[in-house]
Enzyme design. Structure first.
Site, short mmCIF file in Angstrom:
data_model
loop_
_atom_site.label_atom_id
_atom_site.label_comp_id
_atom_site.label_asym_id
_atom_site.label_seq_id
_atom_site.Cartn_x
_atom_site.Cartn_y
_atom_site.Cartn_z
N SER A 17 12.68 -18.66 -17.02
CA SER A 17 12.79 -17.61 -17.42
C SER A 17 11.85 -16.00 -16.59
O SER A 17 11.43 -15.17 -17.09
CB SER A 17 12.51 -16.72 -19.02
OG SER A 17 10.53 -16.92 -19.20
N LEU B 146 11.50 -14.78 -12.32
CA LEU B 146 12.16 -13.83 -11.45
C LEU B 146 13.80 -14.67 -11.48
O LEU B 146 14.79 -14.13 -11.33
CB LEU B 146 11.85 -13.21 -10.23
CG LEU B 146 12.60 -12.40 -9.83
CD1 LEU B 146 13.06 -11.28 -10.40
CD2 LEU B 146 11.61 -12.24 -8.34
N HIS C 191 -3.96 -21.22 -2.65
CA HIS C 191 -4.17 -20.32 -1.93
C HIS C 191 -5.63 -19.56 -1.07
O HIS C 191 -6.55 -20.47 -2.13
CB HIS C 191 -3.81 -19.27 -3.25
CG HIS C 191 -3.83 -17.94 -2.84
ND1 HIS C 191 -4.56 -17.13 -2.79
CD2 HIS C 191 -2.54 -16.98 -3.12
CE1 HIS C 191 -4.21 -16.01 -1.87
NE2 HIS C 191 -2.71 -15.99 -1.84
N ARG D 13 4.62 -22.20 3.00
CA ARG D 13 5.42 -20.78 3.04
C ARG D 13 4.70 -19.56 3.31
O ARG D 13 3.56 -19.49 2.90
CB ARG D 13 5.03 -20.67 1.08
CG ARG D 13 6.02 -19.33 0.84
CD ARG D 13 6.33 -19.30 -0.30
NE ARG D 13 4.96 -19.35 -1.46
CZ ARG D 13 4.20 -17.55 -1.78
NH1 ARG D 13 4.48 -16.95 -1.35
NH2 ARG D 13 3.06 -18.29 -2.10
N GLY E 241 1.00 -9.69 -4.48
CA GLY E 241 1.58 -8.95 -3.16
C GLY E 241 2.19 -8.07 -2.91
O GLY E 241 3.27 -6.65 -2.28
N ARG F 274 -1.91 -19.35 5.30
CA ARG F 274 -2.41 -19.85 4.02
C ARG F 274 -3.24 -20.85 4.19
O ARG F 274 -3.60 -20.67 4.15
CB ARG F 274 -1.38 -19.21 2.99
CG ARG F 274 -1.32 -17.79 2.13
CD ARG F 274 -0.66 -18.34 1.03
NE ARG F 274 -0.47 -17.14 0.96
CZ ARG F 274 0.02 -16.50 -0.27
NH1 ARG F 274 1.10 -17.30 -0.70
NH2 ARG F 274 0.42 -15.45 -0.85
#
Length: 537
Positions: free
Chosen positions: A11, A13, A236, A378, A46, A282
């Site tokens: 559930s 985005l 991250h 990514r 972000g 990253r």
């Protein structure tokens, strides 16, 4: 048995945007493991990358994505996503998402910049974009009469035709455990969608919520689907390091707006690791921090943005400022202690540009899928964009190729199992898995470490499978079973890659191979002669 036109597992985005695009035409079930607000999307600080400024271009966004992804990004998928970026932002605006305004621009939205981007193209809502987007869409989802929200339900497994003697039937729905009642029921659907998020909880330290246990990836693998690029787990670089702060992310945008990484003595270190400094991708920044921490035996490094005014920080980073202040850190005067943490699963269930998996009737979108967009690493703020773009793509394909839900499915059978006698086994196995994955399959890898992890995974899998076969299942056992399957896929993929590329850095193979190739794992239990549904285009 319950029947729906579309069963969406997850559930966040991706799941919500798909549900809203379908609900005017079909009956949709939106399944949430906990509450609908608890997914990883709400944690995204972000923003969303999209080409809005006329001085920017989709070609530049494409090139930035390929550079960050170490040239492993699928060209067709990358073009597809970046070219649909502006439309995705427009759709979100139409839903009512209150992006941070900028009256000095023709497009009316403030654009920030993050690591790896050559332009300011990050549309955001201050420093809490995911939460704002989720709040807006949740309100619309709850008000739509054709969307049934099912909270506190967790998927146990997909129901697939080739396991029921119907090889061409594809995916027919899923078994769901109602955590409130403890009962498992069959849910039939014409179309089933995996939108279950990533697998960050396979590691000891992560920025992900507790629900990120690789459920969709593991279920798709057990159903026979191909899984791609699981060795690429993004760490991250900047997770808040504080004993009272669990999984709190310090947004990439802090570095994008001038934040500097420093050692405890105040010395900057990024320029000696990469000419782009703090704005390097990253994977580069995370490895640099890991290197400095191990070399010096320090617990963290520090992210310093105290040279910016208090007013600037309050305007751009109100959430980060407030959380740090709660912990006694005034970011206008003090640097923020940070460490790398597992953040994003770049690989996942292999899909095509219509979000279709190998099984007819089964789709995957969001972090659980591998569209090819992220390659070996990514690019910041491409993840929420991918959710919306592939949510729209899946909706278009589902509406164009409607399937009826089956009229009957086998009921869940627990007649030959008993109640668990020692639940402590689950918690011990969970802890062991996450610790050795952190130690052996982290930011820097070796074959020896990976083989050690693989050996322990095999032992755990046997123990967990035995437990699963003999006792009634609960949420913790389902998640542990999925985590150990996901860990196995990560290690298998890492052992296959004989180079260092993007997020996969091996001391045994430090060089970059001449040609970038994806790692695709095919389940040997896929029935011989059964045609795969997924194909490019």
């Amino acid at each position: 048995m319950k029947r729906f036109d579309v069963l969406i597992l997850g559930s966040g985005l991706a799941g919500q945007s798909l549900a809203l695009r379908l609900a005017d035409h079909l009956q949709v079930a939106l399944v949430s493991k906990r509450h609908i607000e608890d997914g990883a999307s709400a944690w995204a600080q972000g923003g969303i990358a999209a080409v809005i400024d006329p001085s920017d271009s989709t070609a530049a966004h494409y090139e930035d994505t390929q550079i960050a992804g170490a040239q492993l990004c699928d060209p067709a998928a990358t073009h597809f996503v970046v070219e649909h970026g502006a439309a995705a932002i427009q759709w979100l605006r139409e839903q009512g998402v209150p992006f941070t305004p900028d009256s000095d621009t023709a497009w009316g939205m403030h654009l920030t910049r993050e690591g790896g981007h050559s332009h300011r193209r990050i549309v955001h809502v201050a420093d809490a974009t995911g939460a704002a987007v989720q709040e807006t869409l949740i309100d619309r989802v709850k008000r739509h009469p054709n969307i049934q929200i099912m909270e506190n339900h967790v998927a146990v497994d997909l129901i697939v035709g080739h396991k029921l003697g119907q090889p061409e039937a594809g995916c027919l729905g899923a078994y769901l455990l109602d955590n409130d009642s403890g009962h498992v029921e069959a849910y039939a659907a014409g179309h089933t969608v995996l939108a279950t998020g990533g697998a960050g909880k396979v590691y000891l330290y992560t920025t992900n919520p507790d629900t990120s246990t690789g459920d969709g990836i593991a279920m798709a693998w057990r159903a026979g689907c191909r899984i791609s690029n699981m060795e690429f787990i993004q760490f991250h670089p900047t997770c808040l390091y504080h004993p009272q702060a669990k999984s709190f992310l310090i947004s990439e945008a802090v570095r994008g707006e001038g934040g500097l990484l420093r050692l405890p003595d105040g010395t900057r270190f990024m320029p000696k690791h990469d000419p782009r400094g703090e704005l390097a991708p990253r994977d580069v920044v995370a490895r640099a921090i890991d290197f400095e921490m191990k070399k010096r035996g320090i617990d963290s490094v520090f992210l310093d943005i105290s040279h910016k005014s208090r007013e600037f920080l309050q305007e751009h980073f109100p959430t980060i400022s407030a959380r740090c202040l709660e912990l006694g850190i005034d970011i206008s005067k003090q640097p923020i202690p940070v460490v790398p943490a597992a953040h994003y699963t770049c690989g996942g269930v292999q899909i095509d540009l219509r979000a279709r998996t190998d099984l007819p009737g089964l789709y995957a979108i969001g972090e659980t899928a591998c569209s090819g967009l992220h390659g070996a690493n990514r690019l910041a703020s491409n993840s929420l964009l991918e959710c919306v773009v592939f949510g729209e793509s899946a909706a278009r394909d589902i509406l164009a190729n409607r399937r009826s839900a089956p009229n009957s499915l086998p009921a869940w059978d627990e007649s030959r199992v008993s109640d668990a006698d020692e639940e402590v086994v689950i918690s011990h196995n969970w802890d062991e898995l996450r610790r050795f994955m952190w130690d052996y399959v982290g930011i820097v890898r070796t074959n020896k470490r990976l083989e050690r992890a693989q050996h322990r995974i095999k032992l755990l899998m046997r123990e967990i499978d035995d437990y699963y076969s003999n006792f009634r299942i609960g949420n913790d056992l389902i998640e542990l079973r999925n985590l150990v399957t996901t860990a196995d896929l990560i290690v298998r993929s890492a052992l296959r890659r004989k180079e260092s590329r993007g997020l996969h850095f091996s001391k045994d193979y430090p060089q970059l191979a001449e040609r970038a190739r994806p790692t695709i794992l095919a389940n040997p239990r896929w029935p011989a002669g059964l045609k795969r549904w997924n194909h490019p285009g």
